[in-house]
Write a protein that holds these residues in place. Sequence first.
Motif, PDB file in Angstrom:
ATOM      1  N   THR A  21      30.319  41.130  36.475  1.00 24.38           N
ATOM      2  CA  THR A  21      31.047  40.012  37.080  1.00 24.38           C
ATOM      3  C   THR A  21      30.075  39.119  37.847  1.00 24.38           C
ATOM      4  O   THR A  21      28.949  39.533  38.182  1.00 24.38           O
ATOM      5  CB  THR A  21      32.142  40.503  38.052  1.00 24.38           C
ATOM      6  OG1 THR A  21      31.508  41.120  39.191  1.00 24.38           O
ATOM      7  CG2 THR A  21      33.097  41.483  37.380  1.00 24.38           C
ATOM      8  N   ALA A  25      37.073  37.967  45.575  1.00 22.67           N
ATOM      9  CA  ALA A  25      38.066  38.346  44.562  1.00 22.67           C
ATOM     10  C   ALA A  25      37.965  37.419  43.353  1.00 22.67           C
ATOM     11  O   ALA A  25      38.039  37.874  42.204  1.00 22.67           O
ATOM     12  CB  ALA A  25      39.474  38.312  45.151  1.00 22.67           C
ATOM     13  N   ALA A  26      37.777  36.127  43.589  1.00 21.61           N
ATOM     14  CA  ALA A  26      37.636  35.174  42.477  1.00 21.61           C
ATOM     15  C   ALA A  26      36.369  35.474  41.680  1.00 21.61           C
ATOM     16  O   ALA A  26      36.391  35.441  40.441  1.00 21.61           O
ATOM     17  CB  ALA A  26      37.615  33.740  43.008  1.00 21.61           C
ATOM     18  N   GLU A  56      36.742  38.481  39.392  1.00 18.57           N
ATOM     19  CA  GLU A  56      37.534  38.230  38.184  1.00 18.57           C
ATOM     20  C   GLU A  56      36.721  37.514  37.110  1.00 18.57           C
ATOM     21  O   GLU A  56      37.099  37.545  35.940  1.00 18.57           O
ATOM     22  CB  GLU A  56      38.762  37.391  38.525  1.00 18.57           C
ATOM     23  CG  GLU A  56      39.807  38.129  39.330  1.00 18.57           C
ATOM     24  CD  GLU A  56      40.975  37.238  39.706  1.00 18.57           C
ATOM     25  OE1 GLU A  56      41.045  36.083  39.232  1.00 18.57           O
ATOM     26  OE2 GLU A  56      41.826  37.698  40.471  1.00 18.57           O
ATOM     27  N   ALA A  57      35.650  36.854  37.487  1.00 14.80           N
ATOM     28  CA  ALA A  57      34.846  36.066  36.547  1.00 14.80           C
ATOM     29  C   ALA A  57      33.807  36.958  35.882  1.00 14.80           C
ATOM     30  O   ALA A  57      32.813  37.332  36.498  1.00 14.80           O
ATOM     31  CB  ALA A  57      34.182  34.900  37.273  1.00 14.80           C
ATOM     32  N   LYS A  58      34.035  37.292  34.628  1.00 12.15           N
ATOM     33  CA  LYS A  58      33.113  38.149  33.880  1.00 12.15           C
ATOM     34  C   LYS A  58      32.040  37.300  33.206  1.00 12.15           C
ATOM     35  O   LYS A  58      32.307  36.182  32.756  1.00 12.15           O
ATOM     36  CB  LYS A  58      33.881  38.949  32.829  1.00 12.15           C
ATOM     37  CG  LYS A  58      34.832  39.961  33.414  1.00 12.15           C
ATOM     38  CD  LYS A  58      35.505  40.739  32.294  1.00 12.15           C
ATOM     39  CE  LYS A  58      36.288  41.894  32.816  1.00 12.15           C
ATOM     40  NZ  LYS A  58      37.542  41.593  33.373  1.00 12.15           N
ATOM     41  N   ASP A  74      33.010  36.074  29.828  1.00 13.62           N
ATOM     42  CA  ASP A  74      33.907  34.912  29.819  1.00 13.62           C
ATOM     43  C   ASP A  74      33.136  33.609  30.036  1.00 13.62           C
ATOM     44  O   ASP A  74      33.448  32.588  29.415  1.00 13.62           O
ATOM     45  CB  ASP A  74      34.990  35.054  30.884  1.00 13.62           C
ATOM     46  CG  ASP A  74      35.927  36.228  30.619  1.00 13.62           C
ATOM     47  OD1 ASP A  74      36.025  36.672  29.452  1.00 13.62           O
ATOM     48  OD2 ASP A  74      36.550  36.713  31.589  1.00 13.62           O
TER      49      ASP A  74
END
Length: 176
Positions: A75, A127-128, A131-133, A136
């Motif tokens: 992440t 947290a944001a 979530e960002a892999k 992605d």
Amino acid sequence: MKLGEGVEAAIHCAAMLAGVDGNSTISGAAMAEAFGLSPSYLLKHLNQLTTARILESVPGPAGGYRLARPAERITLLDIVLAVEGREPAFRCGEIRQRGPVKLDASAYVQPCGINVAMLKAERAYRAALAEAKLSDIVAAYQSDADPRSIAVNCAFVERHQRPQKVQPSPAQPSKA
């Protein structure tokens, strides 16, 4: 909040390494060249990513760096924490308890409201990023970027990746 340039460099290098074939590597010098960075500056950040087990460092003349785990399991938070450290960006120094108008410590039993708000923002920011892999980010680039940019970057990776020889596994003794 201002993150250092090293975070940007680290994310770009990890994204580049997501495009290498198999267990091939790319040298730190090649990545520094790709992004117009000083090799010694970039090496510091590549070492941080290696220590955090985001990258693997392969020694030797054909060595270099590669992802230590699949891009789907990396992440942006992993990378930011590897480069910037785990400390929150805001560190309350309790300055409300200093200076000529300070009161006895018993007047400060409630947490500092500024610290509470800043730590809440830090949790949301982390947290944001969690979530960002990396996968992605790479996929979005491949679907949205100018085809010329994709072509030149893929050609760079192709030209600079260093295939690694697969070590033969030790022979299994036969059962006789």
